[in-house]
Design a protein around this motif. Structure first.
Motif, PDB file in Angstrom:
ATOM      1  N   SER A  69     -34.902 108.102 -17.035  1.00 64.32           N
ATOM      2  CA  SER A  69     -33.806 107.666 -17.912  1.00 64.32           C
ATOM      3  C   SER A  69     -33.642 108.720 -18.995  1.00 64.32           C
ATOM      4  N   SER A  78     -30.894 101.755 -15.849  1.00 60.99           N
ATOM      5  CA  SER A  78     -29.642 101.037 -15.588  1.00 60.99           C
ATOM      6  C   SER A  78     -29.496 100.708 -14.110  1.00 60.99           C
ATOM      7  N   SER A  82     -29.971  96.723 -11.968  1.00 60.34           N
ATOM      8  CA  SER A  82     -28.740  96.199 -11.387  1.00 60.34           C
ATOM      9  C   SER A  82     -29.033  95.327 -10.164  1.00 60.34           C
TER      10      SER A  82
END
Length: 222
Positions: A69, A78, A82
């Motif tokens: 990240s 992210s 998900s």
């Protein structure tokens, strides 16, 4: 005449070839393919393993920030958070651990000179087709639904596309003698130009990534 000569130079199985000669050609190619599967399987397995570790830490440590990240676009967190990261009800990296381990085993067998039956190659073809479809579904999700990229996932994308191209070229070559004569030169060209096919394919994906995140790239680099 030129197309026929080129196809023979590429070692494709053609009408009139002796079965033994064809088998020898394919055996030599399968050993080289095996080496490629070993490399691709190792890279894919490493990426899948790192993703699995990162996912585990993300689930067990509330304040953990994945190592990949880096910024709002290059953000494994992210992607891993998900719904697409667990499309089958468990983390996607588990699929990679299983699939790439199988690729490594097949690569080792081919490199060692194993002659695999046609039904096995058909099964492997189905596997790489499923893999490349799944990868492109993930690409679409990353670009247009999640809005972020996972660098380790990108490594998996590249490996799967390369594996699909190599296995498909091999299998088409193996059945080229059953195909219409007009198609045989195309199969031979595909086998000779696999690197170009993969490169163009990946450049297309890179172009989509560039366009999708152009505002971020231009702001960051500018």
């Amino acid at each position: 005449m030129t197309a026929w000569t080129d196809t023979r130079a590429a070692g494709a199985a053609l009408p009139g070839d002796e079965p033994q000669g064809t088998a020898q050609v394919l055996a030599g190619r399968d050993r080289r393919l095996g080496a490629g599967l070993l490399v691709g399987g190792a890279l894919g397995l490493l990426a899948a393993f790192v993703l699995a570790v990162e996912k585990f830490r993300l689930l067990t440590e509330a304040d953990y920030v994945p190592t990949c990240s880096i910024n709002p676009v290059l953000s494994c967190g992210s992607v891993m958070s998900s719904p697409q990261a667990e499309v089958f009800g468990f983390p996607n990296p588990l699929l990679g651990l299983i699939g790439f381990t199988a690729v490594l085993v097949v690569g080792a067998a081919l490199t060692g000179g194993a002659a695999l039956p046609s039904w096995f190659w058909a099964g492997l073809q189905l596997g790489v087709v499923a893999g490349v479809i799944f990868v492109h579904w993930l690409i679409e999700a990353s670009l247009y639904r999640i809005g972020a990229l996972c660098p380790y996932c990108v490594v998996v994308w590249v490996v799967v596309i390369a594996l699909f191209t190599a296995v498909t070229a091999r299998n088409l070559t193996a059945v080229a003698h059953r195909l219409p004569p007009a198609i045989q030169p195309v199969v031979a060209a595909l086998h000779r130009r696999q690197t170009i096919v993969v490169t163009v394919w990946l450049l297309g994906i890179a172009a989509l990534i560039t366009v999708r995140f152009w505002t971020f790239w231009s702001t960051t680099l500018g």
